[in-house]
Design a protein around this motif. Structure first.
Motif, PDB file in Angstrom:
ATOM      1  N   TYR A  38       0.813  -1.220   0.000  1.00 21.32           N
ATOM      2  CA  TYR A  38       0.000   0.000   0.000  1.00 21.32           C
ATOM      3  C   TYR A  38       0.845   1.269   0.000  1.00 21.32           C
ATOM      4  N   LEU A  39       2.150   1.118   0.166  1.00 16.69           N
ATOM      5  CA  LEU A  39       3.042   2.277   0.199  1.00 16.69           C
ATOM      6  C   LEU A  39       3.554   2.595  -1.200  1.00 16.69           C
ATOM      7  N   PRO A  40       3.913   3.864  -1.442  1.00 14.95           N
ATOM      8  CA  PRO A  40       4.507   4.203  -2.736  1.00 14.95           C
ATOM      9  C   PRO A  40       5.847   3.479  -2.914  1.00 14.95           C
ATOM     10  N   GLN A  41       6.266   3.345  -4.164  1.00 13.48           N
ATOM     11  CA  GLN A  41       7.534   2.689  -4.471  1.00 13.48           C
ATOM     12  C   GLN A  41       8.679   3.429  -3.777  1.00 13.48           C
ATOM     13  N   GLN A  42       9.526   2.688  -3.069  1.00 16.10           N
ATOM     14  CA  GLN A  42      10.655   3.274  -2.367  1.00 16.10           C
ATOM     15  C   GLN A  42      11.779   3.609  -3.351  1.00 16.10           C
ATOM     16  N   LEU A  43      12.505   4.682  -3.072  1.00 14.66           N
ATOM     17  CA  LEU A  43      13.623   5.083  -3.919  1.00 14.66           C
ATOM     18  C   LEU A  43      14.790   4.119  -3.743  1.00 14.66           C
ATOM     19  N   THR A  44      15.517   3.891  -4.813  1.00 12.87           N
ATOM     20  CA  THR A  44      16.739   3.099  -4.712  1.00 12.87           C
ATOM     21  C   THR A  44      17.804   3.962  -4.039  1.00 12.87           C
ATOM     22  N   ALA A  45      18.897   3.354  -3.610  1.00  9.92           N
ATOM     23  CA  ALA A  45      19.961   4.091  -2.934  1.00  9.92           C
ATOM     24  C   ALA A  45      20.534   5.180  -3.844  1.00  9.92           C
ATOM     25  N   ASP A  46      20.707   4.852  -5.132  1.00  8.82           N
ATOM     26  CA  ASP A  46      21.258   5.833  -6.069  1.00  8.82           C
ATOM     27  C   ASP A  46      20.291   6.987  -6.305  1.00  8.82           C
ATOM     28  N   ALA A  47      19.005   6.676  -6.459  1.00 14.08           N
ATOM     29  CA  ALA A  47      18.001   7.724  -6.681  1.00 14.08           C
ATOM     30  C   ALA A  47      17.873   8.617  -5.450  1.00 14.08           C
ATOM     31  N   LEU A  48      17.934   8.009  -4.269  1.00 11.06           N
ATOM     32  CA  LEU A  48      17.865   8.779  -3.019  1.00 11.06           C
ATOM     33  C   LEU A  48      19.056   9.718  -2.914  1.00 11.06           C
ATOM     34  N   GLU A  49      20.231   9.209  -3.224  1.00 11.68           N
ATOM     35  CA  GLU A  49      21.440  10.034  -3.152  1.00 11.68           C
ATOM     36  C   GLU A  49      21.353  11.199  -4.135  1.00 11.68           C
ATOM     37  N   ALA A  50      20.842  10.956  -5.329  1.00 14.38           N
ATOM     38  CA  ALA A  50      20.707  12.020  -6.323  1.00 14.38           C
ATOM     39  C   ALA A  50      19.737  13.098  -5.840  1.00 14.38           C
ATOM     40  N   GLU A  51      18.613  12.688  -5.275  1.00 12.71           N
ATOM     41  CA  GLU A  51      17.633  13.648  -4.741  1.00 12.71           C
ATOM     42  C   GLU A  51      18.241  14.468  -3.609  1.00 12.71           C
ATOM     43  N   LEU A  52      18.969  13.799  -2.731  1.00 16.01           N
ATOM     44  CA  LEU A  52      19.565  14.504  -1.589  1.00 16.01           C
ATOM     45  C   LEU A  52      20.665  15.467  -2.024  1.00 16.01           C
TER      46      LEU A  52
ATOM     47  N   GLY B 190      13.038   7.574   7.113  1.00 13.01           N
ATOM     48  CA  GLY B 190      13.762   8.685   7.721  1.00 13.01           C
ATOM     49  C   GLY B 190      15.180   8.307   8.126  1.00 13.01           C
ATOM     50  N   LYS B 191      15.347   7.089   8.624  1.00  6.69           N
ATOM     51  CA  LYS B 191      16.665   6.626   9.050  1.00  6.69           C
ATOM     52  C   LYS B 191      17.621   6.567   7.862  1.00  6.69           C
ATOM     53  N   THR B 192      17.142   6.070   6.736  1.00  2.54           N
ATOM     54  CA  THR B 192      17.966   5.974   5.531  1.00  2.54           C
ATOM     55  C   THR B 192      18.317   7.362   5.015  1.00  2.54           C
ATOM     56  N   ILE B 193      17.347   8.274   5.032  1.00  6.80           N
ATOM     57  CA  ILE B 193      17.599   9.653   4.598  1.00  6.80           C
ATOM     58  C   ILE B 193      18.676  10.273   5.480  1.00  6.80           C
ATOM     59  N   SER B 194      18.518  10.120   6.794  1.00  9.05           N
ATOM     60  CA  SER B 194      19.469  10.704   7.743  1.00  9.05           C
ATOM     61  C   SER B 194      20.889  10.180   7.526  1.00  9.05           C
ATOM     62  N   GLU B 195      21.018   8.862   7.378  1.00 12.27           N
ATOM     63  CA  GLU B 195      22.348   8.272   7.178  1.00 12.27           C
ATOM     64  C   GLU B 195      22.990   8.781   5.888  1.00 12.27           C
ATOM     65  N   THR B 196      22.199   8.897   4.826  1.00  9.50           N
ATOM     66  CA  THR B 196      22.730   9.358   3.546  1.00  9.50           C
ATOM     67  C   THR B 196      23.128  10.819   3.611  1.00  9.50           C
ATOM     68  N   VAL B 197      22.310  11.643   4.266  1.00 13.88           N
ATOM     69  CA  VAL B 197      22.650  13.075   4.398  1.00 13.88           C
ATOM     70  C   VAL B 197      23.931  13.232   5.197  1.00 13.88           C
ATOM     71  N   LYS B 198      24.087  12.484   6.296  1.00 20.51           N
ATOM     72  CA  LYS B 198      25.314  12.547   7.102  1.00 20.51           C
ATOM     73  C   LYS B 198      26.528  12.231   6.259  1.00 20.51           C
ATOM     74  N   ARG B 199      26.405  11.161   5.467  1.00 25.08           N
ATOM     75  CA  ARG B 199      27.526  10.730   4.634  1.00 25.08           C
ATOM     76  C   ARG B 199      27.865  11.788   3.583  1.00 25.08           C
ATOM     77  N   LEU B 200      26.827  12.365   2.955  1.00 24.65           N
ATOM     78  CA  LEU B 200      27.070  13.352   1.911  1.00 24.65           C
ATOM     79  C   LEU B 200      27.654  14.651   2.459  1.00 24.65           C
ATOM     80  N   LEU B 201      27.197  15.052   3.646  1.00 19.79           N
ATOM     81  CA  LEU B 201      27.696  16.290   4.222  1.00 19.79           C
ATOM     82  C   LEU B 201      29.080  16.160   4.834  1.00 19.79           C
ATOM     83  N   ALA B 202      29.476  14.930   5.140  1.00 24.52           N
ATOM     84  CA  ALA B 202      30.799  14.697   5.727  1.00 24.52           C
ATOM     85  C   ALA B 202      31.907  14.783   4.676  1.00 24.52           C
ATOM     86  N   LYS B 203      31.546  14.703   3.398  1.00 26.43           N
ATOM     87  CA  LYS B 203      32.552  14.728   2.319  1.00 26.43           C
ATOM     88  C   LYS B 203      33.158  16.101   2.163  1.00 26.43           C
TER      89      LYS B 203
END
Length: 150
Positions: free
Chosen positions: A91-105, A137-150
């Motif tokens: 019943y949930l919308p299709q989840q983003l793949t890791a690559d698509a999530l990273e691109a959006e972020l 939210g947990k996946t978003i948070s982890e990805t944002v942390k990783r991207l901002l740490a670069k």
């Protein structure tokens, strides 16, 4: 047709098919839907976005419960939880793949002008609204942390 009506119809179909797992999961969802509809100020309505949030919450709770059961070597209980989670995920919308999530972020980070970990709150506020239902939210948070740490 609203999500509430869809779930109600699917309960009838699960009854006819004698699908106990699906029936139990959908009855649980409908219980939460009815509680939300009858809450003070709800005016006996439930918007689809509110219904999706309820389902997301139940999916997260189910996954957390299964993880606890597995930690206690109760795979029988974990299997039941995960089977119900699979029913609800339909019943949930299709989840983003890791690559698509990273691109959006990355796009959100460039739009906000975030330069480092100190800007995480600014990015998370926009990202959680923009990606609501498309990623946890947990996946978003982890990805944002990783991207901002670069």
């Amino acid at each position: 047709m609203s999500l509430f009506d869809t779930v109600s119809g699917d309960i009838k179909a699960a009854m006819l098919a004698r699908d106990k797992v699906r029936l139990e999961a959908l009855r649980n969802v409908k219980k939460y839907f009815i509680e939300a509809k009858t809450a003070p100020g709800a005016n006996d309505t439930l918007a689809d976005d509110a219904a999706l949030k309820i389902i997301q919450k139940l999916v997260k709770q189910g996954k957390d419960s299964a993880e606890i059961y597995l930690g206690q070597n109760r795979s029988d209980l974990a299997d039941v939880e995960l089977a119900q989670v699979r029913v609800l995920e339909a019943y949930l919308p299709q989840q983003l793949t890791a690559d698509a999530l990273e691109a959006e972020l990355k796009k959100i980070i460039s739009e906000t002008g975030a330069a480092g970990p100190q800007d995480m709150g600014k990015v998370m506020g926009i990202a959680t609204k923009a990606l609501s239902g498309k990623a946890e939210g947990k996946t978003i948070s982890e990805t944002v942390k990783r991207l901002l740490a670069k």
